[in-house]
Design a protein around this motif. Structure first.
Motif, PDB file in Angstrom:
ATOM      1  N   ASP A  75      89.790 -43.516  16.516  1.00  0.00           N
ATOM      2  CA  ASP A  75      90.799 -43.257  15.484  1.00  0.00           C
ATOM      3  C   ASP A  75      90.132 -42.980  14.138  1.00  0.00           C
ATOM      4  OD1 ASP A  75      92.773 -43.542  17.323  1.00  0.00           O
ATOM      5  OD2 ASP A  75      93.533 -45.470  16.589  1.00  0.00           O
ATOM      6  N   LYS A  76      89.075 -43.731  13.832  1.00  0.00           N
ATOM      7  CA  LYS A  76      88.319 -43.476  12.601  1.00  0.00           C
ATOM      8  C   LYS A  76      87.655 -42.102  12.661  1.00  0.00           C
ATOM      9  CE  LYS A  76      87.202 -48.355  11.740  1.00  0.00           C
ATOM     10  NZ  LYS A  76      86.092 -49.354  11.677  1.00  0.00           N
ATOM     11  N   TYR A  77      87.143 -41.770  13.839  1.00  0.00           N
ATOM     12  CA  TYR A  77      86.486 -40.472  14.018  1.00  0.00           C
ATOM     13  C   TYR A  77      87.492 -39.336  13.834  1.00  0.00           C
ATOM     14  CZ  TYR A  77      83.679 -36.781  16.202  1.00  0.00           C
ATOM     15  OH  TYR A  77      82.988 -35.618  16.454  1.00  0.00           O
ATOM     16  N   LEU A  78      88.684 -39.504  14.358  1.00  0.00           N
ATOM     17  CA  LEU A  78      89.728 -38.489  14.193  1.00  0.00           C
ATOM     18  C   LEU A  78      90.038 -38.251  12.717  1.00  0.00           C
ATOM     19  CD1 LEU A  78      92.296 -39.333  17.024  1.00  0.00           C
ATOM     20  CD2 LEU A  78      91.171 -37.121  16.670  1.00  0.00           C
ATOM     21  N   SER A  79      90.136 -39.328  11.964  1.00  0.00           N
ATOM     22  CA  SER A  79      90.411 -39.193  10.528  1.00  0.00           C
ATOM     23  C   SER A  79      89.274 -38.473   9.814  1.00  0.00           C
ATOM     24  CB  SER A  79      90.619 -40.578   9.902  1.00  0.00           C
ATOM     25  OG  SER A  79      91.773 -41.192  10.430  1.00  0.00           O
ATOM     26  N   ILE A 117      87.150 -36.155  11.174  1.00  0.00           N
ATOM     27  CA  ILE A 117      87.000 -34.747  11.550  1.00  0.00           C
ATOM     28  C   ILE A 117      88.236 -33.914  11.226  1.00  0.00           C
ATOM     29  CG2 ILE A 117      85.409 -35.349  13.409  1.00  0.00           C
ATOM     30  CD1 ILE A 117      87.674 -34.818  15.417  1.00  0.00           C
ATOM     31  N   SER A 118      89.368 -34.559  10.979  1.00  0.00           N
ATOM     32  CA  SER A 118      90.627 -33.824  10.792  1.00  0.00           C
ATOM     33  C   SER A 118      90.631 -32.856   9.605  1.00  0.00           C
ATOM     34  CB  SER A 118      91.805 -34.800  10.688  1.00  0.00           C
ATOM     35  OG  SER A 118      91.583 -35.752   9.674  1.00  0.00           O
ATOM     36  N   PRO A 119      89.896 -33.106   8.501  1.00  0.00           N
ATOM     37  CA  PRO A 119      89.913 -32.125   7.399  1.00  0.00           C
ATOM     38  C   PRO A 119      89.100 -30.857   7.683  1.00  0.00           C
ATOM     39  CG  PRO A 119      89.357 -34.337   6.602  1.00  0.00           C
ATOM     40  CD  PRO A 119      89.222 -34.355   8.077  1.00  0.00           C
ATOM     41  N   ASP A 120      88.345 -30.820   8.766  1.00  0.00           N
ATOM     42  CA  ASP A 120      87.494 -29.667   9.072  1.00  0.00           C
ATOM     43  C   ASP A 120      88.361 -28.458   9.426  1.00  0.00           C
ATOM     44  OD1 ASP A 120      85.589 -27.863   9.862  1.00  0.00           O
ATOM     45  OD2 ASP A 120      84.900 -29.004  11.607  1.00  0.00           O
ATOM     46  N   GLN A 121      88.339 -27.450   8.580  1.00  0.00           N
ATOM     47  CA  GLN A 121      89.181 -26.269   8.786  1.00  0.00           C
ATOM     48  C   GLN A 121      88.729 -25.429   9.975  1.00  0.00           C
ATOM     49  OE1 GLN A 121      89.225 -24.182   5.042  1.00  0.00           O
ATOM     50  NE2 GLN A 121      90.537 -25.701   4.040  1.00  0.00           N
ATOM     51  N   ASN A 122      87.497 -25.616  10.406  1.00  0.00           N
ATOM     52  CA  ASN A 122      86.996 -24.853  11.550  1.00  0.00           C
ATOM     53  C   ASN A 122      87.181 -25.586  12.877  1.00  0.00           C
ATOM     54  OD1 ASN A 122      85.947 -22.579  10.068  1.00  0.00           O
ATOM     55  ND2 ASN A 122      84.295 -23.913   9.358  1.00  0.00           N
ATOM     56  N   LEU A 123      87.786 -26.756  12.827  1.00  0.00           N
ATOM     57  CA  LEU A 123      88.007 -27.529  14.048  1.00  0.00           C
ATOM     58  C   LEU A 123      89.209 -26.966  14.806  1.00  0.00           C
ATOM     59  CD1 LEU A 123      87.310 -29.998  15.811  1.00  0.00           C
ATOM     60  CD2 LEU A 123      88.881 -31.342  14.381  1.00  0.00           C
ATOM     61  N   LYS A 124      88.971 -26.529  16.030  1.00  0.00           N
ATOM     62  CA  LYS A 124      90.046 -25.971  16.844  1.00  0.00           C
ATOM     63  C   LYS A 124      91.015 -27.071  17.259  1.00  0.00           C
ATOM     64  CE  LYS A 124      87.163 -22.259  18.743  1.00  0.00           C
ATOM     65  NZ  LYS A 124      86.602 -21.658  19.985  1.00  0.00           N
ATOM     66  N   ILE A 125      92.287 -26.693  17.360  1.00  0.00           N
ATOM     67  CA  ILE A 125      93.305 -27.681  17.709  1.00  0.00           C
ATOM     68  C   ILE A 125      93.062 -28.266  19.096  1.00  0.00           C
ATOM     69  CG2 ILE A 125      94.911 -25.952  18.650  1.00  0.00           C
ATOM     70  CD1 ILE A 125      97.178 -27.724  17.449  1.00  0.00           C
ATOM     71  N   SER A 126      92.487 -27.461  19.988  1.00  0.00           N
ATOM     72  CA  SER A 126      92.208 -27.962  21.336  1.00  0.00           C
ATOM     73  C   SER A 126      91.180 -29.095  21.296  1.00  0.00           C
ATOM     74  CB  SER A 126      91.704 -26.828  22.229  1.00  0.00           C
ATOM     75  OG  SER A 126      90.512 -26.261  21.704  1.00  0.00           O
ATOM     76  N   PHE A 151      90.628 -31.073  18.599  1.00  0.00           N
ATOM     77  CA  PHE A 151      91.278 -32.211  17.938  1.00  0.00           C
ATOM     78  C   PHE A 151      92.150 -32.979  18.927  1.00  0.00           C
ATOM     79  CE2 PHE A 151      94.850 -34.126  15.716  1.00  0.00           C
ATOM     80  CZ  PHE A 151      94.207 -34.875  14.738  1.00  0.00           C
ATOM     81  N   LEU A 152      92.968 -32.249  19.667  1.00  0.00           N
ATOM     82  CA  LEU A 152      93.836 -32.901  20.649  1.00  0.00           C
ATOM     83  C   LEU A 152      93.024 -33.524  21.779  1.00  0.00           C
ATOM     84  CD1 LEU A 152      96.763 -30.310  20.892  1.00  0.00           C
ATOM     85  CD2 LEU A 152      96.767 -32.533  19.732  1.00  0.00           C
ATOM     86  N   ARG A 155      98.140 -40.532  11.472  1.00  0.00           N
ATOM     87  CA  ARG A 155      97.556 -40.236  10.155  1.00  0.00           C
ATOM     88  C   ARG A 155      96.568 -39.078  10.250  1.00  0.00           C
ATOM     89  NH1 ARG A 155      97.700 -45.967   9.500  1.00  0.00           N
ATOM     90  NH2 ARG A 155      95.584 -46.153  10.344  1.00  0.00           N
ATOM     91  N   ALA A 156      95.777 -39.069  11.311  1.00  0.00           N
ATOM     92  CA  ALA A 156      94.813 -37.984  11.497  1.00  0.00           C
ATOM     93  C   ALA A 156      95.525 -36.650  11.711  1.00  0.00           C
ATOM     94  CB  ALA A 156      93.906 -38.300  12.688  1.00  0.00           C
ATOM     95  N   ILE A 157      96.637 -36.671  12.441  1.00  0.00           N
ATOM     96  CA  ILE A 157      97.417 -35.446  12.661  1.00  0.00           C
ATOM     97  C   ILE A 157      97.964 -34.919  11.338  1.00  0.00           C
ATOM     98  CG2 ILE A 157      99.518 -34.516  13.701  1.00  0.00           C
ATOM     99  CD1 ILE A 157      99.044 -36.388  16.076  1.00  0.00           C
ATOM    100  N   ASP A 158      98.464 -35.823  10.503  1.00  0.00           N
ATOM    101  CA  ASP A 158      98.989 -35.416   9.193  1.00  0.00           C
ATOM    102  C   ASP A 158      97.916 -34.724   8.359  1.00  0.00           C
ATOM    103  OD1 ASP A 158     101.490 -36.385   9.751  1.00  0.00           O
ATOM    104  OD2 ASP A 158     101.169 -38.327   8.768  1.00  0.00           O
TER     105      ASP A 158
END
Length: 290
Positions: free
Chosen positions: A246-250, A252-261, A263-264, A283-286
């Protein structure tokens, strides 16, 4: 040559690089390496070198010299503030990779024959030094370090949990990732790391990414997959990894080059039992969709 100084042997070995084929075929390199190993043995407290030869039961190296386990006084020239077992690490780090391969082969510890922790630690030190030196990178290609990287990782996987923490193993992975490491050895190392994922911290997982991505999410996904599929994972360890991811998700979530696949993939990589609630995921999804 056995009466030469330590420095003279090193200088001569290094100078063999431009004429390696001739020096090797003439036996010069092997004679120099034998003299080098005798110097190490004479000035080491521990008999860390053992024979790999099945034809002899005596503790001799492939070069034919018995290494005494008795304590010796170390000359001032080669004394180190660290353990006497490692006083030679820095000096040998200046040698070309093909010479180091010959040294390790002479010890009977090359490739799958490596079950020595001290040889493994030396190789990791050697590869780290090579990776950090611009001058060395200009002299030798990364593929020339492939055999040494494979040998080091075989040693790491052999001693595994007894000698390396999860953080230490991730450090090892960073070192060898650019050294032409064999795919099978990389998989073996990642399996070892994945099985210890509950010991990792957020900083440990923040490995630089590729293809414009900030972090190497694919690596983390592979490690999670190994952890989830491990035998007898306690609910305590599973929840600990859940909090970590969960911490890792938070992060990496601001990375604009991170593909949604990707992230999910991280968000859905753990079973529901790994989380008491999904607030961290939400929170990471937001953050990701902003």
């Amino acid at each position: 040559m056995f009466y030469w100084s330590w420095i003279d042997i090193l200088v001569c070995l290094k100078s063999c690089f431009p004429i390696f084929t001739h020096a090797d075929s003439s036996g010069l390199i092997q004679k120099l390496i034998s003299a080098l190993l005798v110097k190490i043995a004479q000035n080491s407290d521990t008999n860390f070198i053992t024979s790999s030869s099945s034809s002899s039961s005596s503790p001799e190296t492939a070069s034919g010299y018995r290494f005494s386990s008795s304590s010796k006084s170390t000359p001032d020239l080669i004394k180190s503030s660290s353990s006497s077992k490692a006083w030679w690490f820095e000096d040998l780090a200046v040698l070309p990779p093909n010479i180091i391969e010959k040294v390790i082969q002479s010890l009977g510890a090359y490739g799958t024959d490596n079950n020595s922790l001290i040889i493994t630690r030396f190789l990791l030190h050697y590869l780290k030094t090579a990776a950090q030196s611009k001058a060395i990178n200009q002299l030798y290609s990364k593929c020339e370090y492939g055999g040494l990287a494979d040998t080091a990782i075989h040693g790491v996987v052999t001693v595994g949990r007894e000698a390396f923490s999860c953080r230490g193993l991730l450090w090892v992975l960073r070192i060898v990732s650019g050294c032409g490491l064999n795919k099978d050895y990389k998989v073996g190392l990642e399996k070892l790391i994945g099985g210890m994922l509950d010991q990792a911290t957020l900083d440990d997982l923040l490995v630089s990414g590729h293809d414009r991505a900030v972090y190497d999410v694919n690596l983390v996904l592979r490690l999670i997959r190994v952890f989830v599929n491990s035998d007898e994972i306690s609910i305590h360890k599973m929840k600990k990894v859940g909090r970590l991811i969960d911490k890792y998700l938070s992060e990496i979530s601001p990375d604009q080059n991170l593909k949604i696949s990707k992230f999910l993939g991280v968000a859905e990589s753990l079973p529901d039992s790994a989380r008491d609630c999904f607030d961290g995921v939400y929170r990471a999804i937001d953050i990701y969709i902003q």
